[in-house]
Design an enzyme around this catalytic site. Structure first.
Site, PDB file in Angstrom:
ATOM      1  N   ASP A  20       7.210  23.052  -6.638  1.00 51.76           N
ATOM      2  CA  ASP A  20       5.937  22.406  -6.995  1.00 51.76           C
ATOM      3  C   ASP A  20       5.088  22.071  -5.765  1.00 51.76           C
ATOM      4  O   ASP A  20       4.040  21.445  -5.876  1.00 51.76           O
ATOM      5  CB  ASP A  20       6.172  21.160  -7.860  1.00 51.76           C
ATOM      6  CG  ASP A  20       6.890  20.043  -7.095  1.00 51.76           C
ATOM      7  OD1 ASP A  20       7.243  20.246  -5.908  1.00 51.76           O
ATOM      8  OD2 ASP A  20       7.100  18.961  -7.681  1.00 51.76           O
ATOM      9  N   ASP A  49      11.293  21.575  -0.390  1.00 50.26           N
ATOM     10  CA  ASP A  49      10.955  21.547  -1.813  1.00 50.26           C
ATOM     11  C   ASP A  49      11.933  22.441  -2.573  1.00 50.26           C
ATOM     12  O   ASP A  49      11.985  23.644  -2.324  1.00 50.26           O
ATOM     13  CB  ASP A  49       9.507  22.045  -1.974  1.00 50.26           C
ATOM     14  CG  ASP A  49       9.120  22.186  -3.434  1.00 50.26           C
ATOM     15  OD1 ASP A  49       9.762  21.545  -4.283  1.00 50.26           O
ATOM     16  OD2 ASP A  49       8.172  22.951  -3.710  1.00 50.26           O
ATOM     17  N   ASP A  66       9.258  -1.938   6.181  1.00 53.25           N
ATOM     18  CA  ASP A  66       7.856  -1.654   6.458  1.00 53.25           C
ATOM     19  C   ASP A  66       7.082  -2.933   6.815  1.00 53.25           C
ATOM     20  O   ASP A  66       7.161  -3.926   6.078  1.00 53.25           O
ATOM     21  CB  ASP A  66       7.252  -1.025   5.198  1.00 53.25           C
ATOM     22  CG  ASP A  66       5.902  -0.395   5.423  1.00 53.25           C
ATOM     23  OD1 ASP A  66       5.818   0.599   6.158  1.00 53.25           O
ATOM     24  OD2 ASP A  66       4.907  -0.895   4.846  1.00 53.25           O
ATOM     25  N   GLU A 107       9.975  -2.815  10.968  1.00 53.18           N
ATOM     26  CA  GLU A 107       8.748  -2.327  11.610  1.00 53.18           C
ATOM     27  C   GLU A 107       7.842  -3.531  11.845  1.00 53.18           C
ATOM     28  O   GLU A 107       7.507  -4.249  10.902  1.00 53.18           O
ATOM     29  CB  GLU A 107       8.047  -1.307  10.709  1.00 53.18           C
ATOM     30  CG  GLU A 107       6.858  -0.661  11.407  1.00 53.18           C
ATOM     31  CD  GLU A 107       5.822  -0.078  10.460  1.00 53.18           C
ATOM     32  OE1 GLU A 107       5.155   0.889  10.835  1.00 53.18           O
ATOM     33  OE2 GLU A 107       5.653  -0.613   9.342  1.00 53.18           O
ATOM     34  N   ASP A 150      11.465  17.217  -2.097  1.00 49.65           N
ATOM     35  CA  ASP A 150      12.177  16.385  -3.070  1.00 49.65           C
ATOM     36  C   ASP A 150      13.620  16.137  -2.624  1.00 49.65           C
ATOM     37  O   ASP A 150      14.072  16.653  -1.589  1.00 49.65           O
ATOM     38  CB  ASP A 150      12.115  17.040  -4.462  1.00 49.65           C
ATOM     39  CG  ASP A 150      12.480  18.516  -4.416  1.00 49.65           C
ATOM     40  OD1 ASP A 150      13.427  18.863  -3.673  1.00 49.65           O
ATOM     41  OD2 ASP A 150      11.823  19.335  -5.095  1.00 49.65           O
ATOM     42  N   HIS A 201       6.227   9.276  10.971  1.00 50.77           N
ATOM     43  CA  HIS A 201       5.247   9.842  10.034  1.00 50.77           C
ATOM     44  C   HIS A 201       3.848   9.277  10.246  1.00 50.77           C
ATOM     45  O   HIS A 201       2.926   9.694   9.562  1.00 50.77           O
ATOM     46  CB  HIS A 201       5.718   9.571   8.603  1.00 50.77           C
ATOM     47  CG  HIS A 201       5.754   8.101   8.291  1.00 50.77           C
ATOM     48  ND1 HIS A 201       6.613   7.226   8.933  1.00 50.77           N
ATOM     49  CD2 HIS A 201       5.017   7.336   7.445  1.00 50.77           C
ATOM     50  CE1 HIS A 201       6.402   5.997   8.485  1.00 50.77           C
ATOM     51  NE2 HIS A 201       5.441   6.037   7.587  1.00 50.77           N
TER      52      HIS A 201
HETATM   53  O1  ISL Z   1      -1.728  -1.556  13.173  1.00 52.26           O
HETATM   54  C1  ISL Z   1      -1.572  -1.313  12.051  1.00 52.26           C
HETATM   55  C2  ISL Z   1      -2.039  -2.240  11.021  1.00 52.26           C
HETATM   56  O2  ISL Z   1      -2.646  -3.364  11.606  1.00 52.26           O
HETATM   57  C3  ISL Z   1      -0.907  -0.043  11.675  1.00 52.26           C
HETATM   58  O3  ISL Z   1      -0.376   0.521  12.812  1.00 52.26           O
HETATM   59  C4  ISL Z   1       0.176  -0.313  10.674  1.00 52.26           C
HETATM   60  O4  ISL Z   1       0.860  -1.446  11.018  1.00 52.26           O
HETATM   61  C5  ISL Z   1       1.154   0.744  10.566  1.00 52.26           C
HETATM   62  O5  ISL Z   1       0.473   1.904  10.245  1.00 52.26           O
HETATM   63  C6  ISL Z   1       2.118   0.344   9.462  1.00 52.26           C
HETATM   64  O6  ISL Z   1       2.715   1.455   8.886  1.00 52.26           O
HETATM   65  C7  ISL Z   1       3.529   1.310   7.770  1.00 52.26           C
HETATM   66  O7  ISL Z   1       2.909   0.646   6.696  1.00 52.26           O
HETATM   67  C8  ISL Z   1       1.798   1.299   6.092  1.00 52.26           C
HETATM   68  C9  ISL Z   1       2.073   2.774   5.791  1.00 52.26           C
HETATM   69  O8  ISL Z   1       0.872   3.423   5.489  1.00 52.26           O
HETATM   70  C10 ISL Z   1       2.729   3.461   6.960  1.00 52.26           C
HETATM   71  O9  ISL Z   1       3.006   4.810   6.646  1.00 52.26           O
HETATM   72  C11 ISL Z   1       3.947   2.673   7.301  1.00 52.26           C
HETATM   73  O10 ISL Z   1       4.736   3.278   8.296  1.00 52.26           O
HETATM   74  C12 ISL Z   1       1.500   0.578   4.824  1.00 52.26           C
HETATM   75  O11 ISL Z   1       2.653   0.517   4.025  1.00 52.26           O
END
Ligand code: ISL
Length: 563
Positions: free
Chosen positions: A39, A35, A214, A267, A43, A339
């Site tokens: 705050d 940070d 994602d 992902e 960032d 994360h």
């Molecule tokens: O199995 C899952 C959903 O059916 C979860 O594992 C999910 O697929 C996973 O958490 C996906 O994560 C990603 O998308 C989410 C977000 O909260 C996570 O931080 C991100 O990594 C929604 O955008």
């Protein structure tokens, strides 16, 4: 990557292999990294101030978790504007500066692309929900209530509760595979796809180096399960077959014709090796690699907070299954942390007496697999899980929704539900980066948005880097090894002693070079002889100061040999 059938990839091929086969990516979770303005929230200025640290570690690219404007219901994975920077993190000028200064150090920047869903505050969704006839109505998944008034099907949201919410204004349900503030975009609509590709091009034109996508396999829905006669139940949405068309179309619209080095990593929860080959076969032009979930679900029961006993055997067999599955065609990403996952040293190692040894053991094991390794901030100094005593200290909506549902609706014992949260909560990974032993771990001069782990007085970057046994320096050496050595990047993987419950052993082989990894993933010494004769072999890297007299391995000892 398509390699010759034999394990001997000629050096000419190694030199031609894409840059990311030799690369290590570092994930920054901006809220919790550094940070710069007091705050209490990390960032872009904070990241910029730590670029020398990252350059010293030696990583090739940063993946930034979302930095776009967002109501932050899901810490930025609910985006309300794709082409701006969240004011709490900075602005576009600050972003350009970060990008330029990263590039000066030879570090690429990969953006998080969250396009399965937007925030419910995104202008697209505001328009879409405003009336049945709005031109953007069909940009999201709207369905009339069935005769019984209930949701259109039985899908559950990944964050508890149904995946459908009734919108009062127009009397229809909208689909959200995640929180109700994260409505799913309708990728069947070509206008949606074009809008996303144009946004991606805008970022690439600005100079970014790629995207981590994602839940990208969720963009293609099985439409017949939404509209079919039988109401589907269960969580999530099985990926629709259109996914390959979408990804190929995206590649064409965004990357074709661009020169330079880019990275795309999708992902993809729920994907098996056969699909992964299709997604990552370079000849098909979809994504460079994917994040799969099988190995991080082995210790999960009915849901992620239902923690099962961990088995080394199951874990290494699963990783080997992925190594084999993508050996000829495709490419793996390698991770034990991000994360969304608890800290690896707490989950797979021993985060008290053997913290240094087990953190470095897992680092060595993971980085010596074939694929592109990802390091999550703090992993490189052996950060551990946090343990908040009250559910009120947790901030992650997945943990909070789960706790509320389990305790209030299913009447489960609050103590055991809290125990599950303590072990598996995503907040374990999200406590602020521990830079030094000062009051807020050097993360902020203000009050951090999530408390720092009280163990920051002992576990922090300053102490670790000054220590004889430094996790940071161990990672440094692993990264350098991958850069220097084609066998680390490309060599054939062979798992040894697959049934052994404590020993993790494998070889990597390329041309006339063979590497051997032996690791004792347990608190006890392992006295049995190593699976391969190492007399005359060169010890390249190990996490014990000197080799013991015996032939075995000490607790959490790991060694890398060149045979
Ligand atoms: O199995 C899952 C959903 O059916 C979860 O594992 C999910 O697929 C996973 O958490 C996906 O994560 C990603 O998308 C989410 C977000 O909260 C996570 O931080 C991100 O990594 C929604 O955008």
């Amino acid at each position: 990557m398509t390699f010759p059938e034999s394990d001997t990839v000629p050096l000419a091929t190694a030199a031609q292999a894409p840059w990311w086969t030799r690369a290590v990516v570092y994930q920054v979770y901006p809220r919790s990294f550094a940070d710069s303005d007091g705050d209490g929230i990390g960032d872009l200025g904070g990241i910029r101030g730590r670029l020398d640290y990252l350059a010293e570690l030696g990583v090739d690219a940063l993946w930034l978790s979302p930095v776009y404007p967002s109501p932050q219901h899901d810490n930025g994975y609910d985006i309300s504007d794709y082409q701006e920077i969240e004011p709490v993190f900075g602005d576009l000028a600050e972003f350009d500066l970060l990008l330029a200064e990263a590039h000066e150090r030879g570090i690429k920047i990969v953006m998080d692309l969250v396009v399965n869903h937007t925030s419910d505050e995104h202008a697209w969704f505001r328009e879409s929900r405003s009336s049945l006839t709005n031109p953007k109505r069909d940009w999201y998944w709207w369905r009339k209530p069935p005769a019984d008034g209930g949701p259109p099907n039985g899908w559950a949201s990944a964050f508890s509760g149904p995946a459908w919410t009734l919108d009062e204004q127009t009397g229809e349900y909208y689909l959200h595979l995640f929180a109700k503030q994260q409505p799913d975009l309708n990728w069947e609509n070509p206008e949606v796809r074009l809008a996303v590709y144009s946004m991606m091009n805008w970022w690439l034109d600005r100079g970014v180096d790629g995207f981590r996508m994602d839940v990208i396999n969720f963009i293609a829905k099985q439409v017949d399960l939404i509209d079919g006669p039988a109401p589907a139940t269960g969580g999530g949405s099985p990926t629709g077959p259109q996914i390959h068309d979408y990804l190929q179309e995206m590649r064409e619209a965004v990357f074709a014709g661009r020169t330079g080095e880019h990275l795309t990593v999708g992902e993809m929860p729920g994907v098996a090796t056969g699909d992964a080959v299709l997604f990552t076969d370079p000849a098909r032009g979809e994504v460079d690699m994917i994040f799969q979930f099988e190995h991080v679900r082995l210790d999960q029961g009915a849901n992620k907070f239902d923690v099962l006993p961990r088995s080394l055997r199951a874990l290494k067999k699963n990783l080997a299954h992925w190594q084999d599955g993508l050996a000829e065609t495709g490419w793996n990403s390698l991770y034990l942390n991000n994360h969304d996952q608890p800290r690896l040293v707490s989950r797979f190692g021993n985060d008290t007496v053997w913290r240094y040894e087990s953190a470095t053991l897992w680092a060595l094991v993971l980085h010596l697999h074939r694929g592109t390794p990802y390091i999550y901030q703090g992993e490189e100094i052996g950060m551990t899980n946090v343990r908040f005593d009250s559910i009120d200290d947790y901030r992650d909506l997945e943990s909070l929704n789960h706790y509320r549902e389990a305790v209030d609706e299913f009447d489960l014992d609050p103590g055991s539900v809290l125990a599950g949260v303590q072990t598996m909560s995503r907040d374990n990974a999200r406590t602020p980066m521990q830079w030094d032993a000062s009051a807020q771990a050097g993360f902020t001069t203000g009050t951090p948005w999530l408390p720092v782990n009280p163990n920051h007085t002992e576990i922090n970057a300053a102490v670790d880097r000054a220590a004889e046994r430094s996790v940071f320096r161990f990672y440094q050496r692993l990264i350098a090894l991958r850069h220097e050595s084609p066998v680390v990047a490309l060599g054939e993987f062979t798992l040894l002693e697959p049934e052994h419950e404590l020993l993790f052993a494998f070889t990597r082989h390329l041309g006339d070079e063979t590497l051997l990894v032996v690791a004792n993933a347990s608190d006890s010494p392992l006295d049995s002889p190593l699976p391969v004769d190492v007399s005359g072999a060169e010890l390249v890297l190990g996490n014990y100061p000197a080799l013991g007299a015996g032939s075995g391995l000490g607790p959490w000892e790991a060694r890398l040999y060149r045979l």
